[in-house]
Design a protein around this motif. Structure first.
Motif, PDB file in Angstrom:
ATOM      1  N   ALA A 136       2.568   9.628   8.817  1.00 15.60           N
ATOM      2  CA  ALA A 136       1.149   9.293   8.517  1.00 15.60           C
ATOM      3  C   ALA A 136       1.039   9.218  10.117  1.00 15.60           C
ATOM      4  N   SER A 137       1.731   8.607  11.000  1.00 14.48           N
ATOM      5  CA  SER A 137       1.412   8.222  12.306  1.00 14.48           C
ATOM      6  C   SER A 137       1.334   9.602  13.008  1.00 14.48           C
ATOM      7  N   ILE A 193       3.892   7.348  -0.713  1.00 13.44           N
ATOM      8  CA  ILE A 193       2.855   6.974   0.164  1.00 13.44           C
ATOM      9  C   ILE A 193       3.251   6.263   1.081  1.00 13.44           C
ATOM     10  N   SER A 194       2.827   6.369   2.196  1.00 14.91           N
ATOM     11  CA  SER A 194       3.153   5.885   3.662  1.00 14.91           C
ATOM     12  C   SER A 194       1.719   5.883   4.608  1.00 14.91           C
ATOM     13  N   GLY A 195       1.726   4.873   5.518  1.00 18.99           N
ATOM     14  CA  GLY A 195       0.717   5.005   6.614  1.00 18.99           C
ATOM     15  C   GLY A 195       0.399   3.476   6.698  1.00 18.99           C
ATOM     16  N   GLU A 196      -0.887   3.191   7.034  1.00 26.63           N
ATOM     17  CA  GLU A 196      -1.332   1.776   7.627  1.00 26.63           C
ATOM     18  C   GLU A 196      -1.355   1.134   6.018  1.00 26.63           C
ATOM     19  N   ALA A 197      -1.200  -0.068   6.133  1.00 25.50           N
ATOM     20  CA  ALA A 197      -0.859  -1.239   4.722  1.00 25.50           C
ATOM     21  C   ALA A 197      -2.275  -1.177   3.867  1.00 25.50           C
ATOM     22  N   ALA A 198      -3.390  -1.041   4.596  1.00 24.92           N
ATOM     23  CA  ALA A 198      -4.823  -1.125   3.813  1.00 24.92           C
ATOM     24  C   ALA A 198      -4.894   0.135   3.153  1.00 24.92           C
ATOM     25  N   LEU A 199      -4.642   1.343   3.875  1.00 26.23           N
ATOM     26  CA  LEU A 199      -4.758   2.719   3.263  1.00 26.23           C
ATOM     27  C   LEU A 199      -3.720   2.802   2.150  1.00 26.23           C
ATOM     28  N   CYS A 200      -2.660   2.482   2.290  1.00 27.21           N
ATOM     29  CA  CYS A 200      -1.459   2.624   1.086  1.00 27.21           C
ATOM     30  C   CYS A 200      -1.945   1.821  -0.064  1.00 27.21           C
TER      31      CYS A 200
END
Length: 473
Positions: A118-119, A145-152
């Motif tokens: 995701a980064s 699912i991976s990425g910023e916690a809020a988006l996840c």
């Protein structure tokens, strides 16, 4: 009505379109390829015959599908944006820039990428989360699912609502979890082909005749825990752990996909299954998956638990002609016989599901049964009134004929999509104490609910109820 924008209409994008649509979302697709409408249509045809077949309740009313001439048109007003374009980072970044221009405030992009972190995806300044599914997207539940916690967290909520199983990665990693396992098996398979050890058919047979069956319901570690016997995992590791140092696999290397190896793989694959068109192969795959998933559903194991959880969140069937809808099923391949229509056993299975639906309606649900009480069938009669074929949606309504003392007398009507009567099932059940296995009166709340339904249904005609075998009216 929620709206999803699908950017990229290939195999994965088409699968996403089907998954969203069959769960009630409107879908807008952008893909400049002229074949996109045909491809999406064929994927939808497969999904419509497969996904509803794993549930005993009806999915929401299908959403609308539109094909857009631009990314901006597709994304405008969408609550979810799923990117499924070519697995090339510059291409994805260019697409993200176009999406960002029309993305609602606070929105983000879910990417179907098979391997990028995701980064890496969001390095262009657009919020992106990895939302990686498996083919067929409309049927297999896992989504990594991976990425910023809020988006996840947001992504996981939407995926759960679609009946999927969100697996949020603890750490960012290329290719995520499941794809790394697939790559390991793929590498080993390529070496076996390269070294002339096995053919494509033999490798597939080794998988589908052994650990492929085990993994569908237990996975890797539970399978090996059983292999350790009563002593458990510690014993298994002590016994088989040393073998990990033996030179059995070639996972650290990968064979060069030169012309010779590509030709070997292609020719063997064509010989193995090339006589069957791809769409026919897809339907065969989906039929097999539906059978496996419904078996897992019976015990709640693996993906079966995901199906049951999603089904519990779906609305109940409502009523038809004043009678409760107690079951709704799409006819699977396993219900049909050599004549091409539904066989006798399937009617009984459908009737059993309808009886269970009525029991839940009056309070004799799973918790009630766990408390030690239930209803046992003591007599049934089926009338076969019209042919039913695979892929037809059958709806069952249930009339309570009588509910006195220990007895529950039901009349199920099996309706075809046009509302005509395909069959009826009359069944008599006795309320039973599961500890003594003897009949007994139901709990007062259940008895009251049954009596209320019997009274409400008393004026409803029940043609065919109470007749003898062979009597049609």
């Amino acid at each position: 009505m929620s709206r999803a924008a699908i950017i990229g209409g290939g195999v994965i994008g088409g699968g996403w379109a089907a998954r969203f649509m069959l769960n009630g979302w409107d879908v807008a697709v952008f893909d400049p390829a002229p074949e996109t409408p045909r491809r999406i249509g064929e994927v939808l045809d497969n999904a419509r015959r497969a996904l509803p077949a794993i549930y005993d309740r009806a999915l929401p009313a299908e959403g609308r599908l539109v094909f857009c001439d631009s990314i901006a048109e597709a994304v405008s007003g969408a609550q979810w944006v799923q990117e499924s374009v070519s697995e090339r980072l510059p291409v994805k970044h260019a697409v993200y820039a176009e999406i960002a221009a029309s993305l609602d405030a606070g929105g983000f992009i879910g990417s179907s990428t098979s391997g990028f972190k995701a980064s890496d995806l969001s390095a262009c300044g657009v919020p992106v989360a990895v939302v990686h599914p498996f083919n067929p997207v409309y049927l297999l539940p896992l989504v990594e699912i991976s990425g910023e916690a809020a988006l996840c967290e947001q992504a996981a909520g939407v995926m759960t609502g679609l009946g999927m199983f969100p697996l949020v990665l603890r750490k960012e990693i290329d290719a995520f979890i499941a794809n790394r396992f697939l790559e390991a098996v793929w590498r080993e398979a390529l070496w076996m082909l390269k070294d002339g050890i096995a053919t494509t058919g033999e490798i597939d047979d080794a998988i589908r005749m052994s650990f492929g069956l085990r993994w569908a319901q237990m996975g890797l570690f539970e399978t090996y825990r059983i292999a350790g016997g009563e002593a458990g995992m510690a014993h298994f590791l002590a016994q088989f752990g040393p073998a990990l140092k033996w030179p059995w696999s070639r996972l650290v290397d990968v064979p060069e996909l030169d012309g010779e190896l590509v030709s070997t793989i292609s020719s063997q694959s064509d010989e193995q299954s090339g006589a069957m068109p791809v769409r026919e192969l897809e339907r065969l795959r989906d039929d097999n998956l539906v059978g496996i998933l419904r078996s897992l559903r019976q015990t709640g194991s693996g993906a079966g638990g995901v199906i049951l959880k999603h089904e519990a969140a779906l609305p109940s069937g409502g009523e038809i002609d004043g009678l409760p809808v107690t079951a709704r099923r799409v006819v699977p391949a396993t219900w049909t016989d050599y004549n091409g229509h539904v066989n006798e056993a399937a009617y009984l299975e459908l009737g059993t599901g309808a009886t269970d639906g009525l029991m839940k309606l009056v309070g004799a649900d799973e918790a009630y049964i766990a408390s030690g009480k239930s209803f046992f069938t003591v007599d049934s009669r089926i009338r076969y009134l019209d042919e039913v074929h695979r892929d037809e949606t059958l709806t069952v309504t249930t009339q309570v004929i009588s509910a006195a003392g220990k007895k529950m007398h039901l009349f199920h009507r099996i309706l075809k999509p046009d509302g005509s009567l395909a069959a009826s099932i009359e069944t008599l059940l006795l309320h039973t104490d599961l500890t003594t296995r003897r009949s007994c009166p139901p709990d007062p709340a259940v008895a009251e609910a049954l009596a209320e339904l019997a009274g409400a249904h008393a004026a409803h005609p029940a043609e065919g109820c109470g007749g003898a075998v062979g009597q049609r009216n």
